[in-house]
Design a protein around this motif. Sequence first.
Motif, PDB file in Angstrom:
ATOM      1  N   LEU A   1       0.836  -1.205   0.000  1.00 33.56           N
ATOM      2  CA  LEU A   1       0.000   0.000   0.000  1.00 33.56           C
ATOM      3  C   LEU A   1       0.869   1.252   0.000  1.00 33.56           C
ATOM      4  CD1 LEU A   1      -3.042   0.921   0.264  1.00 33.56           C
ATOM      5  CD2 LEU A   1      -2.558   1.191   2.711  1.00 33.56           C
ATOM      6  N   CYS A   2       1.898   1.254   0.841  1.00 34.56           N
ATOM      7  CA  CYS A   2       2.806   2.399   0.922  1.00 34.56           C
ATOM      8  C   CYS A   2       3.582   2.569  -0.377  1.00 34.56           C
ATOM      9  CB  CYS A   2       3.760   2.214   2.099  1.00 34.56           C
ATOM     10  SG  CYS A   2       4.838   3.623   2.414  1.00 34.56           S
ATOM     11  N   ALA A   3       4.018   1.456  -0.968  1.00 35.77           N
ATOM     12  CA  ALA A   3       4.749   1.532  -2.230  1.00 35.77           C
ATOM     13  C   ALA A   3       3.891   2.134  -3.321  1.00 35.77           C
ATOM     14  CB  ALA A   3       5.237   0.138  -2.645  1.00 35.77           C
ATOM     15  N   GLY A   4       2.630   1.722  -3.402  1.00 38.56           N
ATOM     16  CA  GLY A   4       1.737   2.290  -4.405  1.00 38.56           C
ATOM     17  C   GLY A   4       1.518   3.774  -4.189  1.00 38.56           C
TER      18      GLY A   4
ATOM     19  N   GLY B   1      18.683   4.121  -9.515  1.00 40.87           N
ATOM     20  CA  GLY B   1      18.750   3.689  -8.120  1.00 40.87           C
ATOM     21  C   GLY B   1      17.944   2.433  -7.885  1.00 40.87           C
ATOM     22  N   ALA B   2      16.763   2.358  -8.504  1.00 41.75           N
ATOM     23  CA  ALA B   2      15.920   1.165  -8.350  1.00 41.75           C
ATOM     24  C   ALA B   2      16.606  -0.072  -8.908  1.00 41.75           C
ATOM     25  CB  ALA B   2      14.582   1.391  -9.051  1.00 41.75           C
ATOM     26  N   MET B   3      17.219   0.069 -10.092  1.00 41.86           N
ATOM     27  CA  MET B   3      17.877  -1.079 -10.716  1.00 41.86           C
ATOM     28  C   MET B   3      19.061  -1.564  -9.892  1.00 41.86           C
ATOM     29  SD  MET B   3      17.719   0.174 -14.691  1.00 41.86           S
ATOM     30  CE  MET B   3      18.583  -1.263 -15.334  1.00 41.86           C
ATOM     31  N   ILE B   4      19.788  -0.630  -9.295  1.00 47.01           N
ATOM     32  CA  ILE B   4      20.962  -1.002  -8.500  1.00 47.01           C
ATOM     33  C   ILE B   4      20.560  -1.518  -7.122  1.00 47.01           C
ATOM     34  CG2 ILE B   4      22.973  -0.027  -7.309  1.00 47.01           C
ATOM     35  CD1 ILE B   4      23.426   1.706  -9.782  1.00 47.01           C
ATOM     36  N   GLY B   5      19.500  -0.966  -6.551  1.00 51.60           N
ATOM     37  CA  GLY B   5      19.110  -1.347  -5.198  1.00 51.60           C
ATOM     38  C   GLY B   5      18.321  -2.627  -5.105  1.00 51.60           C
ATOM     39  N   LEU B   6      17.628  -3.018  -6.174  1.00 53.19           N
ATOM     40  CA  LEU B   6      16.716  -4.155  -6.103  1.00 53.19           C
ATOM     41  C   LEU B   6      17.426  -5.463  -5.785  1.00 53.19           C
ATOM     42  CD1 LEU B   6      13.932  -5.448  -6.504  1.00 53.19           C
ATOM     43  CD2 LEU B   6      14.462  -5.620  -8.942  1.00 53.19           C
ATOM     44  N   TRP B   7      18.462  -5.796  -6.548  1.00 55.75           N
ATOM     45  CA  TRP B   7      19.098  -7.105  -6.394  1.00 55.75           C
ATOM     46  C   TRP B   7      19.801  -7.274  -5.047  1.00 55.75           C
ATOM     47  CZ3 TRP B   7      17.060 -10.256  -9.683  1.00 55.75           C
ATOM     48  CH2 TRP B   7      16.609  -9.759 -10.909  1.00 55.75           C
ATOM     49  N   PRO B   8      20.584  -6.271  -4.568  1.00 54.01           N
ATOM     50  CA  PRO B   8      21.151  -6.437  -3.221  1.00 54.01           C
ATOM     51  C   PRO B   8      20.080  -6.570  -2.138  1.00 54.01           C
ATOM     52  CG  PRO B   8      22.297  -4.702  -4.412  1.00 54.01           C
ATOM     53  CD  PRO B   8      21.112  -5.060  -5.241  1.00 54.01           C
TER      54      PRO B   8
ATOM     55  N   GLY C   1      13.259   1.550   3.731  1.00 53.44           N
ATOM     56  CA  GLY C   1      12.387   2.671   4.069  1.00 53.44           C
ATOM     57  C   GLY C   1      13.141   3.804   4.742  1.00 53.44           C
ATOM     58  N   VAL C   2      14.059   3.451   5.628  1.00 49.17           N
ATOM     59  CA  VAL C   2      14.873   4.473   6.300  1.00 49.17           C
ATOM     60  C   VAL C   2      15.738   5.222   5.289  1.00 49.17           C
ATOM     61  CG1 VAL C   2      16.793   4.800   7.904  1.00 49.17           C
ATOM     62  CG2 VAL C   2      14.877   3.320   8.539  1.00 49.17           C
ATOM     63  N   ILE C   3      16.374   4.468   4.384  1.00 48.80           N
ATOM     64  CA  ILE C   3      17.219   5.095   3.361  1.00 48.80           C
ATOM     65  C   ILE C   3      16.402   6.058   2.508  1.00 48.80           C
ATOM     66  CG2 ILE C   3      18.537   4.646   1.244  1.00 48.80           C
ATOM     67  CD1 ILE C   3      19.398   1.988   2.545  1.00 48.80           C
ATOM     68  N   ALA C   4      15.238   5.593   2.037  1.00 48.44           N
ATOM     69  CA  ALA C   4      14.413   6.433   1.171  1.00 48.44           C
ATOM     70  C   ALA C   4      13.827   7.617   1.931  1.00 48.44           C
ATOM     71  CB  ALA C   4      13.296   5.592   0.557  1.00 48.44           C
TER      72      ALA C   4
ATOM     73  N   ALA D   1      13.229   3.501  -2.068  1.00 44.75           N
ATOM     74  CA  ALA D   1      11.776   3.507  -2.259  1.00 44.75           C
ATOM     75  C   ALA D   1      11.309   2.582  -3.366  1.00 44.75           C
ATOM     76  CB  ALA D   1      11.299   4.937  -2.550  1.00 44.75           C
ATOM     77  N   LEU D   2      12.135   2.362  -4.384  1.00 40.66           N
ATOM     78  CA  LEU D   2      11.690   1.586  -5.533  1.00 40.66           C
ATOM     79  C   LEU D   2      12.176   0.140  -5.520  1.00 40.66           C
ATOM     80  CD1 LEU D   2      12.158   4.230  -8.384  1.00 40.66           C
ATOM     81  CD2 LEU D   2      10.199   3.850  -6.896  1.00 40.66           C
ATOM     82  N   SER D   3      12.717  -0.300  -4.396  1.00 36.47           N
ATOM     83  CA  SER D   3      13.228  -1.673  -4.331  1.00 36.47           C
ATOM     84  C   SER D   3      12.479  -2.559  -3.348  1.00 36.47           C
ATOM     85  CB  SER D   3      14.722  -1.658  -3.971  1.00 36.47           C
ATOM     86  OG  SER D   3      14.922  -1.083  -2.701  1.00 36.47           O
ATOM     87  N   TYR D   4      11.730  -1.985  -2.414  1.00 34.11           N
ATOM     88  CA  TYR D   4      11.188  -2.829  -1.353  1.00 34.11           C
ATOM     89  C   TYR D   4       9.867  -3.503  -1.721  1.00 34.11           C
ATOM     90  CZ  TYR D   4       7.919   0.929  -0.026  1.00 34.11           C
ATOM     91  OH  TYR D   4       6.929   1.877  -0.026  1.00 34.11           O
ATOM     92  N   TYR D   5       9.191  -3.050  -2.780  1.00 37.63           N
ATOM     93  CA  TYR D   5       7.942  -3.714  -3.156  1.00 37.63           C
ATOM     94  C   TYR D   5       8.192  -5.188  -3.468  1.00 37.63           C
ATOM     95  CZ  TYR D   5       3.892  -5.201  -5.856  1.00 37.63           C
ATOM     96  OH  TYR D   5       2.815  -5.912  -6.324  1.00 37.63           O
ATOM     97  N   ALA D   6       9.248  -5.466  -4.230  1.00 36.46           N
ATOM     98  CA  ALA D   6       9.552  -6.853  -4.572  1.00 36.46           C
ATOM     99  C   ALA D   6       9.882  -7.669  -3.326  1.00 36.46           C
ATOM    100  CB  ALA D   6      10.716  -6.908  -5.562  1.00 36.46           C
ATOM    101  N   VAL D   7      10.505  -7.050  -2.334  1.00 38.64           N
ATOM    102  CA  VAL D   7      10.799  -7.747  -1.077  1.00 38.64           C
ATOM    103  C   VAL D   7       9.491  -8.035  -0.326  1.00 38.64           C
ATOM    104  CG1 VAL D   7      12.045  -7.621   1.117  1.00 38.64           C
ATOM    105  CG2 VAL D   7      13.064  -6.646  -0.952  1.00 38.64           C
TER     106      VAL D   7
END
Length: 447
Positions: free
Chosen positions: A223-226, A262-269, A287-290, A320-326
């Motif tokens: 919900l927060c990601a959306g 940033g999303a592309m680099i942050g997602l995989w780690p 969330g803290v980083i974003a 912000a753009l990496s945690y939805y997948a998590v």
Amino acid sequence: MPYSAPAHETTSDWRVTLGLYRNVLAIVCALTVLQGATAALSVMIALSLQAAGASNAALGLVAACYAGGFLTGAIASPKQITRIGHIRSFSFFAALAIIATLSFTLGVSIIGWALVQTVIGASTAALLTAGDSWITDSAPSNRRGAILGFYHVVAKLGAIAGPFAIVAGANGLAGFMMVAALFALTIMPITATRKAQPEISTGTPFGPSKILKYAPAAAFAALCAGAVNNAVAQLYPVYAQSIMPDGAAGFAANFNAALLAGAMIGLWPAGMISDRLDRRTVIAGTGVIASAAGLGLALFSTVASPALILVLAFVFGIGALSYYAVAVAHAADRARPDQATSMMAGILVIWGIGSVAGPLIAGFVMSTPLGAPGLFAFASASLALLAATMFTRTVNKAPVPDEEKAPFNATQTTSLALSELDPRGEHETNEQFDLFLAWMASTETDE
């Protein structure tokens, strides 16, 4: 000694893998151009409405209508695609998006543009549903992780390139005509393919109450990601214009590129770390980083250099753009294997609900004395609340045991059909080759 496959076996494996990518290349190309078109349109809409004197609240309304149309299209379009087929559906909805985009050249009207954005949102969702289900049909179960990762990266590149394509005409009718041309371009790879049209298959989404029962942390994160990510995706050009009024379109394109890079680099780690730690802790950390980066974007917008603003946007994208997948991975961990697809589809619906609410709230905040930086004040506060909620959940609810976790996979907010592509939806566990993590295999040796 470690086993080394004969050269002819390795060559054969790679030929098979490359053949699989060729099978989906035309569809991925079409959807990549589509991502570019929608990213470019968000710049055109925001800058054109602001130039016409529309309030930020009105911009939020128009953005929310796009999200509402997208959510409606994601849920309703599978029946239409089943009825008339993928190619006809793709051509129909692309033509509808072209006509709707060209209607923006007739003049500015808040209500009219909101209605048109609803149509474009629904059309975009239908196009993604048709394309995603085609990719799903073309990807064998033991290669779904690779296909999903490939699609994710290439689509992000399209979304980065789109705003740059219309920079020259972003302040006039030419910009909308260029976006319409991009929508038209999506039809060409689809209609030229010789592949047989697949049967559409989409996950039947769990309702919000069922998701809250199984994985409340994932539901809140989605919900927060959306809310945050769609608000930023639709309204960031207004913020970009406040930073560089004389070159808003060009700076907006750079800002968007920084976010998505940033999303592309942050997602995989983030994904790999979440396979080893409590996924809720990883969501809290991102969330803290974003939130910190968003606070910087809100506070320093009038004093920081454009270069620093882009660095902060890059860091914001990492978080912000990496945690939805998590969050999706956490929900899949909480579900039984036979429930995973429905769980992931339901999470996407919750994301869609947030994506409608976010621009409305952000537009209101931006209409206060905070102005355009209010977009990232809203984002920072929302992400801080997310982090606090995730930390609370880790204290009050035990994590999923490592042996019960499914491996992380990239997840996109495109359509319900994509949940069928995710290998976590398989009832039987298959070894998933991932193109972007294959390098790790070279660091492991057999004893």
